[in-house]
Write a protein that holds these residues in place. Sequence first.
Motif, PDB file in Angstrom:
ATOM      1  N   PRO A  89       0.832  -1.214   0.000  1.00 19.40           N
ATOM      2  CA  PRO A  89       0.000   0.000   0.000  1.00 19.40           C
ATOM      3  C   PRO A  89       0.867   1.265   0.000  1.00 19.40           C
ATOM      4  O   PRO A  89       1.820   1.378   0.762  1.00 19.40           O
ATOM      5  CB  PRO A  89      -0.800  -0.099   1.296  1.00 19.40           C
ATOM      6  CG  PRO A  89      -0.739  -1.539   1.684  1.00 19.40           C
ATOM      7  CD  PRO A  89       0.556  -2.066   1.155  1.00 19.40           C
ATOM      8  N   SER A  90       0.507   2.206  -0.853  1.00 15.07           N
ATOM      9  CA  SER A  90       1.221   3.479  -0.936  1.00 15.07           C
ATOM     10  C   SER A  90       0.779   4.398   0.189  1.00 15.07           C
ATOM     11  O   SER A  90      -0.369   4.358   0.627  1.00 15.07           O
ATOM     12  CB  SER A  90       0.935   4.137  -2.287  1.00 15.07           C
ATOM     13  OG  SER A  90       1.513   5.426  -2.325  1.00 15.07           O
ATOM     14  N   SER A  91       1.683   5.242   0.647  1.00 15.24           N
ATOM     15  CA  SER A  91       1.333   6.256   1.645  1.00 15.24           C
ATOM     16  C   SER A  91       0.729   7.492   0.979  1.00 15.24           C
ATOM     17  O   SER A  91       0.251   8.388   1.664  1.00 15.24           O
ATOM     18  CB  SER A  91       2.570   6.651   2.461  1.00 15.24           C
ATOM     19  OG  SER A  91       3.552   7.199   1.607  1.00 15.24           O
ATOM     20  N   ILE A  92       0.713   7.533  -0.340  1.00  9.46           N
ATOM     21  CA  ILE A  92       0.107   8.637  -1.082  1.00  9.46           C
ATOM     22  C   ILE A  92      -1.397   8.403  -1.119  1.00  9.46           C
ATOM     23  O   ILE A  92      -1.842   7.342  -1.563  1.00  9.46           O
ATOM     24  CB  ILE A  92       0.678   8.723  -2.522  1.00  9.46           C
ATOM     25  CG1 ILE A  92       2.190   8.933  -2.466  1.00  9.46           C
ATOM     26  CG2 ILE A  92      -0.018   9.821  -3.310  1.00  9.46           C
ATOM     27  CD1 ILE A  92       2.873   8.774  -3.810  1.00  9.46           C
ATOM     28  N   PRO A  93      -2.209   9.359  -0.648  1.00  9.84           N
ATOM     29  CA  PRO A  93      -3.661   9.165  -0.630  1.00  9.84           C
ATOM     30  C   PRO A  93      -4.228   8.793  -2.002  1.00  9.84           C
ATOM     31  O   PRO A  93      -3.877   9.406  -3.009  1.00  9.84           O
ATOM     32  CB  PRO A  93      -4.201  10.532  -0.174  1.00  9.84           C
ATOM     33  CG  PRO A  93      -3.061  11.153   0.560  1.00  9.84           C
ATOM     34  CD  PRO A  93      -1.815  10.652  -0.117  1.00  9.84           C
ATOM     35  N   GLU A  94      -5.054   7.758  -2.035  1.00  9.63           N
ATOM     36  CA  GLU A  94      -5.762   7.270  -3.223  1.00  9.63           C
ATOM     37  C   GLU A  94      -4.841   6.782  -4.340  1.00  9.63           C
ATOM     38  O   GLU A  94      -5.268   6.667  -5.486  1.00  9.63           O
ATOM     39  CB  GLU A  94      -6.721   8.340  -3.755  1.00  9.63           C
ATOM     40  CG  GLU A  94      -7.786   8.739  -2.741  1.00  9.63           C
ATOM     41  CD  GLU A  94      -8.750   9.762  -3.279  1.00  9.63           C
ATOM     42  OE1 GLU A  94      -9.151   9.656  -4.458  1.00  9.63           O
ATOM     43  OE2 GLU A  94      -9.093  10.669  -2.503  1.00  9.63           O
ATOM     44  N   ALA A  95      -3.593   6.477  -4.018  1.00  8.44           N
ATOM     45  CA  ALA A  95      -2.648   6.015  -5.043  1.00  8.44           C
ATOM     46  C   ALA A  95      -2.678   4.508  -5.225  1.00  8.44           C
ATOM     47  O   ALA A  95      -2.121   3.994  -6.188  1.00  8.44           O
ATOM     48  CB  ALA A  95      -1.237   6.470  -4.705  1.00  8.44           C
ATOM     49  N   GLY A  96      -3.291   3.769  -4.313  1.00 10.87           N
ATOM     50  CA  GLY A  96      -3.314   2.312  -4.438  1.00 10.87           C
ATOM     51  C   GLY A  96      -2.021   1.702  -3.946  1.00 10.87           C
ATOM     52  O   GLY A  96      -1.591   1.947  -2.827  1.00 10.87           O
TER      53      GLY A  96
END
Length: 150
Positions: free
Chosen positions: A83-90
């Motif tokens: 999981p990415s820590s970038i919001p909504e990046a998947g």
Amino acid sequence: MTELHDSNTRRELHTLKFNDKSRGSAGVHAVDVADKDCEKCQICFLKSCAAHGPPVFLKDNPVEKGHPSRALLSVPTGLRVGPSSIPEAGLGVFNEASDLPLGLHFGPFEGKITKVEEEANSGYSWQIAKGMSSHEYMYGKDTSFANWMR
């Protein structure tokens, strides 16, 4: 195969067709001449930097096409998909190895060749130029044919 020519035009795309007999597959690889700069001296090259040699590629873990989890299983050793820590990046790709060498290359992106526009707009495709006005797409949504770069 489209022949590559050394050129001062640095944004020229060249398309290479390859036939990988060891895997029983064929594919298309788009090469942007500008992406072939040596990371150490910033000199443009086609196959190998005269001062620093050829680029180094991190190979995918070999997984047969058709395996339902091929995309996740093909992640090279030392990298992890999570999981990415970038919001909504998947999902993202994370380095768990020590240091990666400067100029290390990943790829090529793998999937199925298609001309279907809906698949091209899926977020899992790369456009492949086939001349000035023709193109197709490498479609990577199907995890049994794509690699980790999807």
